[in-house]
Structures are given as structure tokens and as C-alpha cells.
Enzyme design. Structure first.
Site, PDB file in Angstrom:
ATOM      1  N   THR A 375       0.858  -1.172   0.000  1.00  0.00           N
ATOM      2  CA  THR A 375       0.000   0.000   0.000  1.00  0.00           C
ATOM      3  C   THR A 375       0.897   1.225   0.000  1.00  0.00           C
ATOM      4  O   THR A 375       2.087   1.119   0.272  1.00  0.00           O
ATOM      5  CB  THR A 375      -0.851  -0.014   1.297  1.00  0.00           C
ATOM      6  OG1 THR A 375      -1.577  -1.238   1.348  1.00  0.00           O
ATOM      7  CG2 THR A 375      -1.825   1.133   1.373  1.00  0.00           C
ATOM      8  N   GLY A 458      -1.073  -4.203   5.247  1.00  0.00           N
ATOM      9  CA  GLY A 458      -2.005  -5.296   5.459  1.00  0.00           C
ATOM     10  C   GLY A 458      -2.512  -5.400   6.883  1.00  0.00           C
ATOM     11  O   GLY A 458      -2.918  -4.412   7.506  1.00  0.00           O
TER      12      GLY A 458
END
Length: 565
Positions: A375, A458
Site C-alpha cells: 500500500t 495489510g
């Protein structure tokens, strides 16, 4: 070189030496000083993206303008973590209205794909790659929602820097080059189309190395169409047709109707008060309230008498995480489909009940009874006091492997995070948003902005958020030190995807956690392990209201930069 450094770090850890020490301030964990500025601050995981955001601020743009421009650049410069094929979440402190706003820009599952299909195919879990885990990408709509509510400069100006870099090229950073060289060959080995054409043909037919120039002319063209045609250029018309046709050709279900009907949602952020500071997250379908649940439990302990990185610190933290994550597995889901008892989960009474379950040794827990995945993270602040905490991702690094022809990006695989077990909160349904791991965070103090921050990674993200809050508030670290301090995570326990592993899981510790702590955790029956690269990526901006100065910090484990003016 890397191996020898790792060996040195390991030895320093064993002998309980804090090697990550700032050479000027002597702070025990800081790798560098905080960045200080009065007029604006940008912190992203890529220096060039940070500079783009800073340029927008200097030209009179606000924090939201700068965030959109920087996020677009990251989609180009860090395709291993984000892009317009993924989703977006944001928390905005608006300097004009002096309040927080939350944006959920996550996409929904295809309306023509049903749970029956998975059952007929004999699938117990949605695949990680391919067309089936692809949900509607929400990032572009998220940009335009943010821009429509808060933006000041035209989108053509905001996307121009990323378009220019995509056409002319930019040097790949060390970490992204490493990730791309590991990811692209794997996707190719799966036989997915358009991988080579998108990521290699445009760059001399091979993968670029660190320091070599990387281009993505297809993405430049996509950005130009979005800048000129607005969000409908992405969700309707030829681009939507290309995406939908490609996915269906690959055996998937995403349709033009799914794309055309997509919309983001403005939501009210939720908070708990941790020792006088209000910590804010977004409600589900994300996992942000897990961090708040952990903090509610941990507030019941006096950490002024507990040393950072000690056995007691990690033990209490890990047990609080286990408790919160069991609730995460049972309750967190798209609130348009299920009634998530957010208020009850965050209540003082419930936290006290859960806290009583923590003992002196590692334990296995069940969810409480309530009556009634790579991310990017970035944050920007401007001269008018507006701050944005923004996180954006494709999931599993680059995503599903599904690259629509000549558009320059890969589609996300967030649908993998649905459960295929009937009767659960996060069970797959058509048109439903999957459980989401990416979460932005914000801290206020006495009704005023204090810290805009996030930690990607995550399942680690709620753990990272809680560790940062404790580092700042319980252990008195500055903004950079709070991010550079050694981290740990816990893996195991029930999952929103329906997985139910046995045992109490594993605590994994980063270099810098003393060996005496590892032994102490083992004495408490924790299984302890070591890993690299699992501890997320942190960026943060702190507002010093007394001196009217922004403090910026950037993740030392990544390629990023905080910069201000």
C-alpha cells in the site's frame, strides 16, 4: 553488503544496543531529524512525489490539491503498491470548518457474480490473482470527491506533473526496482496478458534497474483523459468498456454497469480517547476500529512503569491485538449489508470486559458477544491548517495481475478478502464492499489537529497505528523517532476471510527489540519469530499549535521523504 549489515544489526540486537540512533540529537531510535516548516508539509513514500505535492502547495494549491497530485505520481512511481486500479480512504481536517471528514472510496464486487458461482466451482477461498478477485477500483472517484469538496486548482494542473514524468521518465528508486523485478516476472509466469507490453516494452523491452529511467506512456494517456474528462472518463465510455471487456475475456464478471454505478461515500470518522488524545479512524468496511479497540484495552495499563520494548509491553500489546482481531474477524464488514456494532465495540465497558481476559501467558481468544493487505500512505498539510491523511492500494503489491490493454495500470484484487462461508458478516455478496485492510488515521487534542499519520502493511496496520500512538503518548518519542523505533507484529487468529488457524499465533520482532524481551516472551508461552519487510510504511505530520509549526516524518524503511516550506 546487505548480508553483512544484517549480521551487524543482529549482533547489536542480541547485545541490546540501539543502533538506530540520531547522531545529532541522540534520540535512541531516530534515523534523522524531524522536518520543520511553517507554511506546509508533504510526506510520501517517494521523494519525487513529495516534491510534486510541495510544488502544488507553493503555487497556491491546498493540501487536497497537493495530495491528489502526489497520489497520481505515486501510482506511476510506485506501481508495486498503488494506482488507479485500486481503492482509496482519507481523513481530512478542514481548516475552514475546523472539523474532520472521512471518505470511503472503496469499490464493490461485481453485481453479476454470486456466491453460488464460487460454490459450484468448488472454491473455498477467492483466488488471490486473476479476474475473480477484481472489484471496482475506487481511487479515481475518490480523487474527484476530495477535489469537489475541498480542491481549489483544476485537475488538469494537478495531474500534469505525473503525466510529464510518465512520458519523459524518472529514475527508479532502490526499493521499487527490487519489488518490480520480483513481481513482474511472477505475473508473466502466470500467463497474464499485457504485463510485458505495459511494464517492459515501453522501457527497452526489459525490467529497469535502480537508477535507470522508467516510463509509462500508457498511464500518461490515461491520466490525460481523466484530467480532461473527469471521473466519467474512467467509469464510463471507452476506458470503462476496455476494463470491463478485458476482465470478462479473462473469465471475470466486472461490467460497464458496475463501473458506471460506482460512488464513494462520505462517512463520519470514529474515535476513542487515549490518555487525553482523541484517536480517529474510519468505520468498517475497513479495519481502523481494531486499532481503537486495542488502545481502549491498553489504556487500562500504566505504561509509565513499563519500558518500551520490554516483555511486558509486547505481551500486553499482543494480547490486546488478539482480542481486537477476533472481533475484527466476526463483525467487520460493509455496513450497507450488516449492522456492525461500532459503538459497543469501542465502549469503555466492553474494553474492560475484554481486558479481564488477559493473563500472564499467551492465550487464545474468541470474539466478544455484543448484544444488539503493499500500500502507500501519504499525508499533506497546508498554510490554512487543512490536513489530509490518505491511504491508497491495489492489495498484494501490484494487484490481481489483470492489466487492461494500453491503459498503464493493474487492477486490484481486494475481492480476495471476502469470506466464502455462508452466514458471516464479510461473506461475499454482489455489489458489496470487501473487508479492507488500508486505513488512514488522525489524532486531535482538545478539539484541535495534532497528528495526521498512517502505517501501511495489510494486517499490520492497526498494530502499527497503535504502536505509533503509544510511542508518541506513552513513551514520549518525537514524530520521527516514533516511526523509526523497532516494531513487532502478531500473526494468527481468525480472519474476516473465514480462515481459522489453530494455536496462539506468532509474535515477529524487528531488529532493535532486545533479546531479553524475546526470551521473556518465550517464557510467557509466545511463539517468537523474525521477519523482514512486514512492518509497514509510516508517514506523519504533527501540528505544533503553540509555535504554529508543522513537524514532518517519513518512513526510514522505505524510499520516502517529508518536506516542507
Amino acid at each position: 553488503m546487505r548480508t553483512s549489515l544484517l549480521s551487524v544489526f543482529t549482533l547489536l540486537t542480541i547485545f541490546n544496543i540501539n543502533y538506530a540512533q540520531d547522531r545529532v540529537t541522540g534520540q535512541p531510535f531516530a534515523t534523522r531529524s524531524e522536518v520543520l516548516a511553517q507554511n506546509g508539509m508533504v510526506a510520501t513514500s517517494h521523494p519525487l512525489a513529495t516534491q510534486i505535492g510541495l510544488d502544488i502547495l507553493k503555487k497556491g494549491g491546498n493540501a487536497i490539491d497537493a495530495a491528489i497530485a502526489a497520489n497520481a505520481a505515486l501510482g506511476l512511481m510506485e506501481p508495486t503498491g498503488c494506482g488507479v486500479g485500486g481503492d482509496l480512504f482519507a481523513i481530512v481536517w478542514d481548516g475552514k470548518t475546523q472539523k474532520l471528514y472521512g471518505l470511503n472510496a472503496s469499490g464493490r464486487s461485481p453485481k453479476n457474480l454470486t456466491l453460488d458461482y464460487f460454490e459450484k466451482e468448488g472454491l473455498e477461498k477467492i483466488p488471490a490473482l486473476g479476474p475473480l478477485p477484481v472489484s471496482v477500483p475506487g481511487a479515481v472517484d475518490g480523487w474527484f470527491e476530495l477535489h469537489g469538496k475541498f480542491g481549489s486548482k483544476p485537475m488538469t494542473e494537478l495531474l500534469a506533473p505525473a503525466i510529464d514524468y510518465a512520458e519523459k521518465g524518472f529514475p527508479l528508486t532502490e526499493l521499487i526496482a527490487f519489488y518490480m523485478q520480483r513481481s513482474i516476472p511472477y505475473y508473466e509466469s502466470q500467463g497474464f496478458p499485457n504485463i510485458e507490453d505495459t511494464y517492459m516494452v515501453q522501457n527497452g523491452g526489459r525490467l529497469s534497474n535502480e537508477g535507470e529511467i522508467y516510463k509509462n506512456p500508457y498511464l500518461a494517456n490515461t491520466y490525460r483523459k481523466i484530467a480532461e474528462g473527469g471521473r466519467d472518463a474512467f467509469y464510463k465510455g471507452e476506458m470503462a468498456k476496455t476494463i470491463a471487456n478485458f476482465i470478462q475475456e479473462q473469465g471475470g464478471f466486472l461490467s460497464k454497469k458496475d463501473l458506471a454505478s460506482h460512488k464513494s461515500e462520505w462517512v463520519e470518522p470514529v474515535s476513542v480517547n487515549y490518555r487525553g488524545y482523541d484517536v480517529w479512524e474510519l468505520p468498517p468496511n475497513g479495519q481502523g476500529i481494531a486499532a481503537l479497540q486495542m488502545l481502549q484495552i491498553l489504556e487500562g495499563y500504566d505504561f509509565s512503569n513499563i519500558e518500551f520494548g520490554s516483555t511486558e509491553h509486547l505481551h500486553l500489546f499482543t494480547e490486546a491485538k488478539k482480542l481486537a482481531f477476533e472481533d475484527r474477524a466476526k463483525y467487520y464488514a460493509d455496513m450497507d449489508f450488516v449492522n456492525v456494532p461500532v459503538a459497543e465495540l469501542l465502549s469503555d465497558t466492553y474494553a474492560e470486559e475484554r481486558r479481564k481476559l488477559i493473563g500472564e501467558r499467551a492465550n487464545r481468544y474468541e470474539a466478544g458477544e455484543i448484544s444488539a493487505g503493499e500500500t502507500i500512505y501519504m499525508t499533506v498539510a497546508d498554510k490554512n491548517g487543512t490536513m489530509i491523511s490518505l491511504i491508497q492500494s491495489n492489495y498484494r503489491g501490484m494487484g490481481s495481475g489483470m492489466v487492461p490493454p494500453k491503459l498503464g495500470f493493474m487492477l486490484q484484487d481486494r475481492g480476495e478478502l471476502f469470506s466464502l462461508k455462508r452466514g458471516q458478516a464479510n461473506t461475499y455478496e454482489p455489489g458489496k464492499r470487501p473487508f479492507h485492510t488500508i486505513i488512514p488515521a488522525f489524532i486531535t487534542k482538545d478539539g484541535q489537529p495534532y497528528v495526521s499519520f498512517g502505517v501501511m502493511g495489510g494486517d499490520f496496520q492497526p498494530q502499527g497505528h497503535s504502536q505509533i500512538v503509544m510511542n508518541l503518548i506513552d513513551f514520549g518519542m518525537n514524530l520521527q523517532e516514533a516511526g523509526d523505533a523497532p516494531r513487532w507484529d502478531h500473526t494468527g487468529g481468525n480472519s474476516p476471510t473465514g480462515e481459522t488457524p489453530e494455536g496462539t499465533g506468532q509474535v515477529r520482532v524487528e531488529s532493535g527489540i532486545p533479546y531479553t524481551t524475546v526470551r521473556g516472551l518465550m517464557d510467557k508461552r509466545h511463539k517468537v519469530g523474525f521477519t523482514r519487510g512486514a512492518y509497514g510504511g509510516y508517514q506523519a505530520i504533527l501540528w505544533d499549535v503553540e509555535n504554529q509549526v508543522y513537524h514532518g516524518a517519513s518512513e526510514s524503511r522505505k524510499d520516502g521523504q517529508a518536506a516542507g516550506y
